[in-house]
Design an enzyme around this catalytic site. Structure first.
Site, short mmCIF file in Angstrom:
data_model
loop_
_atom_site.label_atom_id
_atom_site.label_comp_id
_atom_site.label_asym_id
_atom_site.label_seq_id
_atom_site.Cartn_x
_atom_site.Cartn_y
_atom_site.Cartn_z
N ASP A 108 37.92 53.26 48.87
CA ASP A 108 38.97 54.23 48.57
C ASP A 108 39.93 53.68 47.51
O ASP A 108 40.18 54.30 46.49
CB ASP A 108 39.72 54.62 49.85
CG ASP A 108 40.21 53.41 50.66
OD1 ASP A 108 39.92 52.25 50.29
OD2 ASP A 108 40.89 53.62 51.68
N ASP A 111 43.58 47.17 46.04
CA ASP A 111 44.99 46.80 45.86
C ASP A 111 45.04 45.32 45.47
O ASP A 111 44.82 44.97 44.32
CB ASP A 111 45.69 47.12 47.19
CG ASP A 111 47.19 46.92 47.16
OD1 ASP A 111 47.72 46.50 46.14
OD2 ASP A 111 47.83 47.19 48.19
N LEU A 116 38.08 43.54 49.35
CA LEU A 116 36.83 43.72 48.62
C LEU A 116 36.15 42.39 48.33
O LEU A 116 34.93 42.27 48.45
CB LEU A 116 37.14 44.45 47.31
CG LEU A 116 35.93 44.90 46.55
CD1 LEU A 116 35.09 45.84 47.40
CD2 LEU A 116 36.36 45.59 45.28
N LYS A 139 44.46 49.98 41.91
CA LYS A 139 45.88 49.61 41.74
C LYS A 139 45.91 48.27 41.02
O LYS A 139 46.16 47.23 41.63
CB LYS A 139 46.48 49.45 43.14
CG LYS A 139 47.65 50.33 43.43
CD LYS A 139 48.35 49.83 44.67
CE LYS A 139 48.44 50.86 45.74
NZ LYS A 139 49.16 50.37 46.93
P1 IMP Z 1 43.39 45.06 49.37
O1 IMP Z 1 42.68 44.09 50.22
O2 IMP Z 1 44.84 44.67 49.18
O3 IMP Z 1 42.74 45.35 48.05
O4 IMP Z 1 43.49 46.41 50.17
C1 IMP Z 1 42.44 47.24 50.35
C2 IMP Z 1 42.64 48.22 51.49
O5 IMP Z 1 44.02 48.38 51.84
C3 IMP Z 1 42.17 49.59 51.07
O6 IMP Z 1 40.81 49.76 51.34
C4 IMP Z 1 43.07 50.49 51.88
O7 IMP Z 1 42.50 50.73 53.16
C5 IMP Z 1 44.36 49.73 52.04
N1 IMP Z 1 45.35 50.12 51.02
C6 IMP Z 1 45.72 49.45 49.92
N2 IMP Z 1 46.65 50.11 49.21
C7 IMP Z 1 46.87 51.25 49.89
C8 IMP Z 1 47.73 52.41 49.65
O8 IMP Z 1 48.47 52.52 48.66
N3 IMP Z 1 47.66 53.38 50.60
C9 IMP Z 1 46.85 53.31 51.69
N4 IMP Z 1 46.04 52.28 51.94
C10 IMP Z 1 46.05 51.25 51.05
#
Ligand code: IMP
Length: 186
Positions: A108, A111, A116, A139
């Site tokens: 989805d 961030d 990932l 993002k």
């Molecule tokens: P990362 O590990 O920081 O890249 O975060 C990945 C996961 O965090 C995504 O798959 C989302 O489930 C959640 N996430 C990150 N940013 C957002 C946001 O702005 N809104 C909602 N969920 C988020």
């Protein structure tokens, strides 16, 4: 995708503004589905999504694909509220053996990239024939680790987003558009 009346959500949900309207998401998802269909023609790829956030994107993406493919799911936890916990927990693993398969990891939103990176490495160990990431929202500014994204729907600003599968404390997933929220007021 079911088109809904956006105004019907205003009273019940507190978002500050709509970032991506339904039509825009639909058009892009259709393009991504067509691109995946071209890339994997004759290959029967396996699309894997991370629950819960990816379920709506996957539902639309797979219907935008015109080639046979399989689906599987993983349930992972990396977030509490609006901040990353830094550790990724696999709560439910795949049911499919991915060795020798063409795998598309459907995300989805990326961030920090920590979730990932962890999942990508975890899947790579199982020797798929190929592994690519298809994410709806990137993002970019928030990235902490450099993880390759082979296909991106939209690059977005560093703010907290909800809707189209994305939650804030488990709510907002059903919004048919992507909106920004102010976590202090949500
Ligand atoms: P990362 O590990 O920081 O890249 O975060 C990945 C996961 O965090 C995504 O798959 C989302 O489930 C959640 N996430 C990150 N940013 C957002 C946001 O702005 N809104 C909602 N969920 C988020």
């Amino acid at each position: 995708m079911i088109m809904a009346d956006e105004t019907a959500y205003q009273e019940q949900f507190r978002y500050t503004r709509i970032l991506l309207r339904q039509e825009r998401i639909q058009t892009r998802v259709r393009e991504m589905g067509a691109e995946l269909s071209r890339r994997f023609r004759g290959e029967k790829p396996l699309l894997i999504t991370l629950l819960k956030g990816g379920f709506i994107f996957l539902a639309d993406l797979c219907r935008a694909m015109t080639i046979p493919h399989e689906l599987d799911f993983m349930l992972v936890r990396s977030y509490e509220g609006t901040t990353t916990t830094g550790t990724v927990q696999i709560i439910m693993d795949l049911k499919t053996n991915i060795e020798g398969r063409h795998v598309v990891l459907v995300e989805d939103i990326v961030d920090t990239g920590l979730t990932l990176e962890y999942i990508r490495d975890h899947l790579a160990l199982r020797k798929p024939a190929s592994l690519m990431v298809c994410c709806l929202l990137d993002k970019k500014e928030a990235r902490e680790v450099d993880v390759p994204l082979e296909m991106v729907g939209f690059t977005v600003e560093n703010e907290y987003l909800v809707g189209y599968g994305l939650d804030y404390n488990q709510l907002y997933r059903n919004l048919p558009f992507v909106a920004a929220i102010d976590p202090d007021q949500a």
